[in-house]
Design an enzyme around this catalytic site. Structure first.
Site, short mmCIF file in Angstrom:
data_model
loop_
_atom_site.label_atom_id
_atom_site.label_comp_id
_atom_site.label_asym_id
_atom_site.label_seq_id
_atom_site.Cartn_x
_atom_site.Cartn_y
_atom_site.Cartn_z
N GLU A 21 1.02 -1.38 0.12
CA GLU A 21 -0.28 -0.12 -0.36
C GLU A 21 0.90 1.20 0.13
O GLU A 21 1.85 1.36 0.85
CB GLU A 21 -1.10 -0.36 1.18
CG GLU A 21 -2.40 1.09 0.78
CD GLU A 21 -2.88 1.18 2.51
OE1 GLU A 21 -3.86 0.68 2.45
OE2 GLU A 21 -2.27 1.71 3.48
N ASP A 113 -12.03 8.41 7.55
CA ASP A 113 -11.88 9.09 8.59
C ASP A 113 -13.11 10.63 8.25
O ASP A 113 -13.07 11.27 7.57
CB ASP A 113 -11.31 9.63 8.90
CG ASP A 113 -10.04 8.04 9.05
OD1 ASP A 113 -10.53 7.67 9.59
OD2 ASP A 113 -8.47 8.22 8.52
#
Length: 605
Positions: A21, A113
């Site tokens: 990632e 988030d």
């Protein structure tokens, strides 16, 4: 290719796989550095990578750009994160449309988030409220085109029973809405992870679970990341790491062993998990150390399905042949051929557009800044000094030239001594490959393609050379019926000794159950298109020097008077034969000019 299919195939093959990632950096220079790092890290053998998304701001646009670049020029399967935060439906649809356009088949759907500066999450007008809403929208708009992943949280196993049960219910609902696999949040307590996986399976979730693994880079970084994610740290980790918290190198060394032990336990547990997803934090060393500690060695087929990285955009996925001239400038080739209706598959020239895009469509520039270029190449005042730079590059002592952004390839070492010598004789090489006669496809130096195959290459050289030395060379080449060449000057006048109008395959592979693959060719039209680019790169080098300076004058003279030449020796069983005419012509030239200072291109040294 869908990640679920990759996982399924790896399971059938019984092999462990891994993926990486990355997150979009905040600056243009950071982006270029990261893309360079991603290219390097493909050599570590990830099956795919994923790119994070950031709350609908500028870096979310960078995510789309990085997905495009990784799919097209890096040639690695890429999963795009997509969040609900600050994302009205219209922006979600644009991101998905762009992803599909560039061949991305995998999306990690997240609620995300809270927006920056806010403590509580809130939906934007016209946006999505929950991750499951995003999952359903993707399916409604694209059917099963995308593999959809969601996040899993092993830490939920530590919640009170009622909360844990509720979180499991939410997870199951998202999976039932059409999710293909789960990426987990990072964790360090392997027992918590194993218990969570068993609970997920008990809840009726059968899709693949991919554990998220975060290498430990530094003490402060480790503590900050675990605090932000509210990740439980085993006391054994703290006991081992804290005494060395002021020694980053020691923390990385110990942390690597601790995380590797955790990975071994996961792979050895009877969980059906044979893959690891590494949260690299855009860093290379920690991930590489962890793979080495686990003794996970990449398969050649994963790293190099062909000698060059295939583009994974929809219209190029089947492309398997390219001209050799752009071997060190793949992005330029992709740009100059992006408007072709079809791309060569099987034989070069049978199904392609008749024209290359113009140079101004891509642009020619040096990757290095002026300061970096001056540090690399200095300010040569003579042809001899220029030739020495080329020679050093071939021997691995110089990390770049204008025609090659990367250091000389590993296969160049097989002929580096000969290359260095002919550069010193006046043949300024910008591309080459050694002859190869039937090495296995898993060979660490020359290998590419599926396992149990055999590979072949004809020796190839491409170089700039002055007119007098060129005539001496061609006289020797004409005595060897196995050698063919193309010669072109800056104005585009072409000479050749080949009588074939078709391409000359210079690389091919023979694999079980497949037709012979010929991925690299030499071909006249492509060489003529490459010529402008090759000369312009030399001019760009000249232009790093001040107008009127001896170095600029020298480089412009070399580019103005030299011919661009490619030579193929068609007897791949004789690896040294291609160099003999060069050695003879060079020696002959030197003997003719033993009393004078003339350089091989007619310039004074």
């Amino acid at each position: 290719m869908k990640i679920s299919k990759k996982i399924e195939q790896s399971s059938k093959d019984g092999k462990v796989w891994w993926s990486f990632e990355y997150f979009p950096p905040r600056t243009a220079q950071g982006l270029q550095n990261l893309l360079d790092r991603i290219k390097r890290m493909t050599a570590l053998g990830p099956e795919f990578i994923d790119i994070t998304w950031n709350a609908g701001g500028r870096t979310s646009d960078l995510t789309s750009h990085m997905v495009k670049t990784c799919q097209s020029s890096v040639g690695i399967e890429t999963c795009m994160h997509l969040t609900c935060t600050n994302m009205p439906k219209e922006k979600v649809d644009i991101a998905l449309r762009e992803a599909k356009k560039h061949g991305c088949r995998n999306v990690l759907a997240l609620r995300g988030d809270p927006p920056q500066g806010k403590d509580e999450w809130e939906a934007v007008e016209g946006g999505f409220v929950h991750g499951i809403d995003l999952v359903k929208h993707i399916h409604n708009e694209y059917g099963d085109y995308f593999d959809i992943a969601i996040a899993g949280f092993p830490q939920h196993q530590l919640l009170p029973p009622e909360e844990c049960e509720l979180e499991m219910k939410y997870l199951k609902e998202k999976v039932d809405a059409g999710v293909n696999f789960i990426f987990t949040q990072m964790f360090y307590d392997v027992d918590v992870f194993i218990d969570w996986v068993k609970a997920v399976r008990a809840a009726g979730v059968t899709i693949p679970i991919v554990p998220g693994v975060a290498p430990i880079q530094t003490w402060n970084g480790f503590m900050k990341a675990t605090s932000l994610a509210n990740t439980q740290i085993p006391q054994s980790f703290l006991d081992a790491l804290e005494p060395h918290k002021n020694n980053d190198e020691k923390v990385r060394e110990i942390g690597t062993k601790l995380v590797a032990d955790m990975c071994r336990k996961i792979l050895a547990a009877d969980l059906g998990i044979k893959g690891l997803h590494f949260y690299t934090m855009n860093l290379e060393k920690g991930t590489k150390m962890l793979l080495e500690e686990l003794n996970l060695m990449p398969r050649v087929e994963t790293i190099k399905p062909l000698p060059w990285r295939q583009s994974l955009t929809p219209n190029r996925r089947q492309e398997n042949i390219r001209p050799i001239f752009w071997a060190n400038r793949a992005e330029s080739y992709l740009s100059r051929t992006e408007n072709w209706d079809e791309f060569p598959n099987g034989r070069f020239g049978d199904s392609r557009s008749p024209a290359y895009g113009e140079l101004d469509g891509y642009g020619i520039w040096l990757k290095q800044s002026k300061e970096e270029a001056l540090k690399l190449w200095g300010e040569p005042k003579s042809f001899e000094e220029v030739a020495s730079l080329f020679s050093r590059f071939c021997l691995g002592g110089l990390k770049a030239l204008p025609w090659s952004d990367q250091p000389a390839s590993s296969e160049t070492s097989a002929i580096s001594t000969q290359l260095a010598k002919i550069n010193e004789l006046g043949f300024l090489t910008i591309n080459s490959q050694p002859a190869v006669n039937g090495v296995r496809s898993d060979d660490p130096q020359f290998g590419w393609g599926p396992s149990n195959g055999y590979l072949y290459q004809k020796a190839y050289l491409e170089f700039f050379v002055g007119p007098e030395l060129l005539e001496l060379l061609l006289a020797h080449i004409d005595r060897d019926s196995n050698m063919t060449y193309y010669v072109i000057n800056k104005q585009g006048d072409l000479r050749t000794n080949t009588h074939s109008e078709g391409p000359n395959a210079v690389t091919w592979g023979v694999f079980p159950g497949k037709e012979i693959i010929q991925p690299t060719v030499v071909e006249a039209l492509s060489f003529m298109a490459w010529k402008d680019e090759a000369y312009e790169l030399g001019v760009k080098w000249a232009n790093i020097y001040e107008a009127g300076s001896p170095s600029r004058h020298l480089m412009m003279e070399i580019m103005g008077s030299s011919y661009l030449v490619n030579v193929v020796h068609n007897d791949f069983k004789d690896p040294g034969a291609i160099f003999e005419p060069f050695f003879k012509a060079g020696a002959e030239y030197q003997s003719q000019h033993s009393n004078g200072p003339a350089a091989p291109n007619g310039l004074a040294n």
